[in-house]
Motif scaffolding. Structure first.
Motif, short mmCIF file in Angstrom:
data_model
loop_
_atom_site.label_atom_id
_atom_site.label_comp_id
_atom_site.label_asym_id
_atom_site.label_seq_id
_atom_site.Cartn_x
_atom_site.Cartn_y
_atom_site.Cartn_z
N GLY A 62 0.80 -1.22 0.00
CA GLY A 62 0.00 0.00 0.00
C GLY A 62 0.83 1.26 0.00
N LEU A 63 0.15 2.38 0.26
CA LEU A 63 0.85 3.65 0.28
C LEU A 63 0.16 4.62 1.22
CD1 LEU A 63 0.24 5.82 -2.87
CD2 LEU A 63 -1.19 3.90 -2.33
N GLY A 64 0.94 5.63 1.64
CA GLY A 64 0.43 6.71 2.47
C GLY A 64 0.49 8.00 1.67
N MET A 65 -0.48 8.88 1.90
CA MET A 65 -0.56 10.12 1.13
C MET A 65 -0.87 11.31 2.03
SD MET A 65 -2.62 8.73 -2.21
CE MET A 65 -3.86 7.86 -1.26
N LEU A 66 -0.56 12.49 1.52
CA LEU A 66 -0.90 13.76 2.15
C LEU A 66 -1.74 14.53 1.14
CD1 LEU A 66 -0.40 15.95 4.42
CD2 LEU A 66 1.49 16.73 2.98
N HIS A 67 -2.86 15.10 1.59
CA HIS A 67 -3.76 15.81 0.67
C HIS A 67 -4.63 16.76 1.46
CE1 HIS A 67 -6.60 12.74 2.12
NE2 HIS A 67 -5.59 11.91 1.90
N LYS A 68 -5.31 17.63 0.73
CA LYS A 68 -6.29 18.53 1.33
C LYS A 68 -7.65 17.93 1.06
CE LYS A 68 -3.29 22.48 0.83
NZ LYS A 68 -3.08 23.78 0.21
N GLY A 69 -8.46 17.83 2.08
CA GLY A 69 -9.78 17.24 1.93
C GLY A 69 -9.83 15.83 2.49
N PRO A 73 -13.16 6.05 3.83
CA PRO A 73 -12.64 4.71 3.55
C PRO A 73 -13.39 4.10 2.36
CG PRO A 73 -12.97 5.00 5.90
CD PRO A 73 -13.59 6.20 5.22
N GLY A 74 -12.64 3.40 1.54
CA GLY A 74 -13.23 2.76 0.37
C GLY A 74 -12.29 2.85 -0.81
N GLU A 75 -12.76 2.38 -1.95
CA GLU A 75 -11.93 2.27 -3.14
C GLU A 75 -11.77 3.60 -3.87
OE1 GLU A 75 -11.96 -0.14 -7.34
OE2 GLU A 75 -12.89 -1.10 -5.60
N VAL A 76 -10.52 3.88 -4.27
CA VAL A 76 -10.18 5.04 -5.09
C VAL A 76 -9.19 4.58 -6.16
CG1 VAL A 76 -10.49 6.71 -3.20
CG2 VAL A 76 -8.22 5.75 -3.63
N THR A 77 -8.93 5.45 -7.12
CA THR A 77 -7.87 5.23 -8.09
C THR A 77 -6.79 6.25 -7.82
OG1 THR A 77 -9.46 4.46 -9.74
CG2 THR A 77 -7.30 5.14 -10.55
N MET A 94 -7.93 2.92 3.86
CA MET A 94 -8.24 2.28 5.13
C MET A 94 -8.49 3.29 6.24
SD MET A 94 -8.16 -0.79 4.09
CE MET A 94 -8.31 -1.70 5.61
N TRP A 95 -7.81 4.44 6.15
CA TRP A 95 -7.95 5.46 7.18
C TRP A 95 -7.57 6.82 6.61
CZ3 TRP A 95 -3.58 8.19 8.35
CH2 TRP A 95 -2.36 7.61 7.99
N CYS A 96 -8.08 7.86 7.24
CA CYS A 96 -7.77 9.24 6.88
C CYS A 96 -7.94 10.08 8.14
CB CYS A 96 -8.71 9.72 5.77
SG CYS A 96 -8.39 11.40 5.20
N THR A 97 -6.94 10.90 8.43
CA THR A 97 -6.99 11.70 9.65
C THR A 97 -6.48 13.12 9.38
OG1 THR A 97 -6.44 11.68 12.01
CG2 THR A 97 -4.72 10.99 10.51
N ASN A 101 -2.51 22.52 9.07
CA ASN A 101 -2.81 23.39 7.93
C ASN A 101 -3.97 22.90 7.06
OD1 ASN A 101 -0.70 25.04 8.74
ND2 ASN A 101 0.78 23.97 7.46
N GLY A 102 -4.96 22.27 7.66
CA GLY A 102 -6.12 21.83 6.89
C GLY A 102 -5.86 20.65 5.99
N MET A 103 -4.76 19.97 6.21
CA MET A 103 -4.43 18.81 5.38
C MET A 103 -4.81 17.52 6.09
SD MET A 103 -0.92 19.95 3.56
CE MET A 103 -0.20 20.75 4.97
N PHE A 104 -4.77 16.43 5.34
CA PHE A 104 -5.10 15.11 5.85
C PHE A 104 -4.02 14.13 5.42
CE2 PHE A 104 -8.99 17.40 5.70
CZ PHE A 104 -9.78 16.90 6.73
N ILE A 105 -3.76 13.15 6.26
CA ILE A 105 -2.92 12.03 5.85
C ILE A 105 -3.82 10.81 5.78
CG2 ILE A 105 -0.71 12.93 6.68
CD1 ILE A 105 -1.04 11.17 9.18
N SER A 106 -3.51 9.94 4.83
CA SER A 106 -4.32 8.74 4.66
C SER A 106 -3.42 7.57 4.31
CB SER A 106 -5.37 8.94 3.56
OG SER A 106 -4.75 9.19 2.32
#
Length: 116
Positions: A62-69, A73-77, A94-97, A101-106
């Motif tokens: 898998g992978l971890g990401m940083l994004h805004k918004g 949980p569920g399927e993405v591309t 699997m998770w997003c928190t 600065n209004g960002m999220f890690i998932s």
């Protein structure tokens, strides 16, 4: 360039978020080793929304990401690109928190095997 609420996080944003976690004395109980990977990514949700992102780490599973918004949980591309190739993976988020600065890690698991 004007920054929008959905713009892609920069490398500096990623460094700031990772530094805010600090050094942890926690034991790593992960089953698979992860490699740091900071490349631009694009997340396409099941509803067709496109969310610019930056990868944080990657493993065979898998992978971890940083994004805004927030991502549910569920399927993405997820699309990643190198200078010569573009990669597209189906990923189960699997998770997003929230973080600074209004960002999220998932984090998510690959549903399709990454190309070797």
């Amino acid at each position: 360039m004007e920054e929008t609420p959905w713009s892609r996080p920069s490398i500096e944003d990623l460094k700031h978020v990772l530094e805010s976690f600090g050094n942890s004395d926690a034991v790593n109980v992960r089953e698979v080793d992860r490699l740091e990977l900071s490349v631009p990514a694009e997340i396409k949700t099941s509803r067709g929304n496109i969310i610019p992102a930056m990868t944080r780490e990657i493993s065979r599973q898998g992978l971890g990401m940083l994004h805004k918004g927030m991502l549910n949980p569920g399927e993405v591309t997820v699309k990643l690109a190198s200078e010569t190739r573009e990669f597209e993976y189906r990923v189960k988020i699997m998770w997003c928190t929230p973080c600074d600065n209004g960002m999220f890690i998932s984090g998510g698991e690959f549903l399709t095997k990454p190309e070797d």
